[in-house]
Design a protein around this motif. Sequence first.
Motif, PDB file in Angstrom:
ATOM      1  N   THR A 154      73.668  52.481   8.257  1.00 20.56           N
ATOM      2  CA  THR A 154      74.349  52.734   9.754  1.00 20.56           C
ATOM      3  C   THR A 154      73.858  52.662  10.805  1.00 20.56           C
ATOM      4  N   ALA A 155      72.662  53.453  10.740  1.00 25.32           N
ATOM      5  CA  ALA A 155      71.545  53.556  11.954  1.00 25.32           C
ATOM      6  C   ALA A 155      71.095  52.394  12.234  1.00 25.32           C
ATOM      7  N   ASP A 156      70.688  51.547  11.400  1.00 27.69           N
ATOM      8  CA  ASP A 156      70.449  49.946  11.646  1.00 27.69           C
ATOM      9  C   ASP A 156      71.386  49.192  12.267  1.00 27.69           C
ATOM     10  N   ALA A 157      72.647  49.400  11.900  1.00 28.64           N
ATOM     11  CA  ALA A 157      73.862  48.623  12.805  1.00 28.64           C
ATOM     12  C   ALA A 157      73.976  49.053  13.890  1.00 28.64           C
ATOM     13  N   VAL A 158      74.098  50.332  13.988  1.00 27.62           N
ATOM     14  CA  VAL A 158      74.272  51.116  15.545  1.00 27.62           C
ATOM     15  C   VAL A 158      73.070  50.892  16.360  1.00 27.62           C
ATOM     16  N   LEU A 159      72.032  51.463  15.807  1.00 28.05           N
ATOM     17  CA  LEU A 159      71.001  51.627  16.943  1.00 28.05           C
ATOM     18  C   LEU A 159      70.151  50.443  17.281  1.00 28.05           C
ATOM     19  N   LEU A 160      69.980  49.552  16.280  1.00 30.78           N
ATOM     20  CA  LEU A 160      69.396  48.220  16.550  1.00 30.78           C
ATOM     21  C   LEU A 160      70.404  46.971  17.040  1.00 30.78           C
TER      22      LEU A 160
END
Length: 278
Positions: A154-160
């Motif tokens: 989820t961090a990948d999807a949101v922050l990147l």
Amino acid sequence: MSTLARRLPLGVSHPTAADRVRQTLVIAGTVVALAGAVVGSGLVGGTPIPKVAGGALGPDATLVSPAGPAFSIWSVIYLGLVAYAIWQALPSQAARPRQRAIGYWMLASLLLNAAWILSVQAGLLAVSVGVIAALLVVLIVTFVRLRRDPAGTTADAVLLDGTAGLYLGWVMVATVANVAAALVAADVGRLGISPHVWGMAVIVVVAIIGCALAVWDGGRFAPSLASAWGLAWIGVARLTGALQSPTVAVTAIAAAALILLVTVAVRVTRGSDGARRS
């Protein structure tokens, strides 16, 4: 096997000195970009962007200039960039292939962002066009690299993906507005074509690119939302501002709606195809 080795995710190598340098430079680039934003807002030593170069980038400068509230999207983009910079600096992110693939490209975008603000503050509109064009290319490369290695968390999807997508979608619209402002300021002729026709044509091109991007990237919402946001505010500006054009307004609002509809359709189709394949 050491404790560090056991904690490394599968396929992730040990951090290197080059990884630490990249993480540090991204943090530094974020600070530079934020400093530029403060100057560009007029809070510290600068002139608000809509008022620079005699108002060449104001909401009524050209028929493809967005209304003032459109620029509030920068608050979301900067928030995403700060969150990304902090996250990528974590030890767990140092050696991840995705971070290595896009770290320096994101750094380039941060520095180009600051350079664009400095160029317009100096009234160098022609230079600003070159800078924002370079920024657009950098963001396209970043987005392509992210697509090659899909988000795993989820961090990948949101922050990147999310931050880069919003950044790209907005800069697509901002590039068009910047080029138009520079051409008007330079008193470049319109080849005998009505400015309203030019405005509609440019918006149609942005819509085509936005729809093509939605199809190519599988219907990611971030770039589509940002580009639709910018187009919708162009429509608002042409209906309510001093430089009105109902035809350009309708075209811009329709283009924003079309990009969102295509994005939703692609996501629905992709979901249906996935269900049929499973």
